[in-house]
Design an enzyme around this catalytic site. Sequence first.
Site, PDB file in Angstrom:
ATOM      1  N   HIS A   1       0.819  -1.216   0.000  1.00  0.00           N
ATOM      2  CA  HIS A   1       0.000   0.000   0.000  1.00  0.00           C
ATOM      3  C   HIS A   1       0.850   1.262   0.000  1.00  0.00           C
ATOM      4  O   HIS A   1       0.331   2.354  -0.260  1.00  0.00           O
ATOM      5  CB  HIS A   1      -0.979   0.005   1.177  1.00  0.00           C
ATOM      6  CG  HIS A   1      -0.352   0.299   2.503  1.00  0.00           C
ATOM      7  ND1 HIS A   1       0.086  -0.682   3.360  1.00  0.00           N
ATOM      8  CD2 HIS A   1      -0.090   1.474   3.130  1.00  0.00           C
ATOM      9  CE1 HIS A   1       0.578  -0.125   4.456  1.00  0.00           C
ATOM     10  NE2 HIS A   1       0.477   1.178   4.335  1.00  0.00           N
TER      11      HIS A   1
ATOM     12  N   SER B   1       4.580   2.208   8.058  1.00  0.00           N
ATOM     13  CA  SER B   1       4.116   1.189   7.114  1.00  0.00           C
ATOM     14  C   SER B   1       5.277   0.483   6.429  1.00  0.00           C
ATOM     15  O   SER B   1       6.236   1.121   5.984  1.00  0.00           O
ATOM     16  CB  SER B   1       3.232   1.822   6.041  1.00  0.00           C
ATOM     17  OG  SER B   1       1.906   1.920   6.469  1.00  0.00           O
TER      18      SER B   1
ATOM     19  N   ASP C   1      -0.709  -7.344   0.844  1.00  0.00           N
ATOM     20  CA  ASP C   1       0.021  -6.120   1.192  1.00  0.00           C
ATOM     21  C   ASP C   1       1.526  -6.373   1.283  1.00  0.00           C
ATOM     22  O   ASP C   1       2.188  -5.979   2.254  1.00  0.00           O
ATOM     23  CB  ASP C   1      -0.493  -5.492   2.495  1.00  0.00           C
ATOM     24  CG  ASP C   1      -0.044  -4.037   2.613  1.00  0.00           C
ATOM     25  OD1 ASP C   1      -0.080  -3.338   1.594  1.00  0.00           O
ATOM     26  OD2 ASP C   1       0.354  -3.622   3.723  1.00  0.00           O
TER      27      ASP C   1
END
Length: 580
Positions: A275, A411, A333
């Site tokens: 992402h 992330s 992901d």
Amino acid sequence: MIRHLTALLLAALAGTVLAAGEAPLVVHGEVVVGEKARPVAQLRLGDAATVPVAILAPLQDSEIEPLRKANRKSSAKRLMIGVNRTVESMVGPKAARSAWQPVDGGHAARFSVSSPDAAAVRLAIDLTGTPTDVEMVFLGSAGTELFGPVRVGSIVDRTGPWWSPPTEGATQTVEVFVPAGIDPASVSMRFTRVSHLFTSAGSGFRKRAVDIGDAGSCNKDIACAINPSAAFLTARNATAQMVFNVGAGVGLCTGTLMNDTDTSTQTPWFYSANHCFENEDPPYRTPTQMQVIANTLTTYWFFEAASCGSLATPPIVTRTGGATLVFNSQPRDVLFLRLNDTPPAGATLIGFDANPFVVNETGTDFHHPQGDLKKFSQGSVVGFSTPFTGAVANGYTEIRWTTGTTEGGSSGSGLLAFSGSEYLLRGGLWGGSALCTNPNGTDNFSRFDLVYPQLAPYLGYVPFANFTDLWWGGESQSGWGLNLTQHASNIIFGVWYTYDAAGKRQWIVMPGGQWTSSSTFTGALYITSGPPYNAPFNTANFHITPVGTGTLTFSNANTGTFAFTVNGVSGTKSIVRQPY
């Protein structure tokens, strides 16, 4: 027919985890050894004037609001730190021919583009038609570090605008060198866009011209760890901060440098979150579109506090060469890259473990929340999760922190498990509800154990030969054999022509597996059934039945053994290539 069966098998088996009997691979880490000497960036023009080819208008609030909105929108923890602005006139060196000055070996000129109040900027440069021997060096208005020289011919992808390294301050200056024999008038590069960054490495990613967030007070600096082990300190050097151009802005995430099984090389594999490069909503990007973003990747290494409570850092090392997209998966992901530039000496190629976590197992995460100095978090696994619509069911490891947390910018950071002697990668951060203000919230990490079969061709063992051929037990065993096809990925697709207990001919298929050494390949075995050859092919009548496992062990390029377990019956056969 074989090709059709192969496609159906691969489709039916896509995403399967390692089959029963296959030991998930554990690979140890290692430290990056001394890198090759790098060219030294230097300016060829002394006090020569810089030609300002573009000075943009001050940034408007309407340009900033989409960035604020993106940082508030999702539980996924990518952080947006800048916006891309268009250079309306599409200007460049060709429009300023008078700037060229003779220097040793050719001509040089300096050009600048400014975006008022930016903490840092980078430029999109259209290099169409620019001679490959032209070189560029980059300098920021608020910094002394030079980046380059970048030879145009060394840029892997010049099909679209190439993004320069981020430099400190509101103005980036480019010194262009044209070797003798090339007319400077032929340099057709144009500056088409500028990234206006609200924060920068030089400010420790703390200086902001707009409120995009600051790391919460519960985050723990690496240097504040109490009596950290040598394994802890080694593992944290696998973590790098990522800055890249995505969509209409500039994103920030965290990634982890990974090791593989080839001890003769140190390939810079890099694991992060899909992402980070992806659209937040469908349609999702194609691999080609993801590669465009990978081209812009800049990584920052050793960006951490020199001591507990200090804002001083060791020397930060920047790598600006971008990366090559190897694999990505939106529902899992996972973003898996190969860095185009060599990581700095002292960075860690972390090992990995392709086993799943178990509930209550401890996980550790090194990351850059809000782009801040490197932090660490530790907690316990609470189970497996499906954190967003479209995610693989139970495809994520859910963890609750007891030390620290994660935030935007974290992330992609690696979830690590301590093996007793070292920390090993087991996944990468998607995001979740954990925050300093929500200590009981949880975070969700991609599961490396589920994606390892797709990454094994790159991280696993490299076979010592190509074993594509027809194999059999020799003339004394005429009537059965193996058809092995070793693909470019080194994965073997095998078909075993044999007989069942009643003496009836039977095909047993091994559509994939993993190399557990440079000479041993193990995979699951299946029996298939379907419509007859003289009837239309109907996929509804095609069936796959798992029956066991097979292991190929090669003693040299022409001989080996095939060990199998089929429906509980085990055996081993010697095999050789079938001569023609």
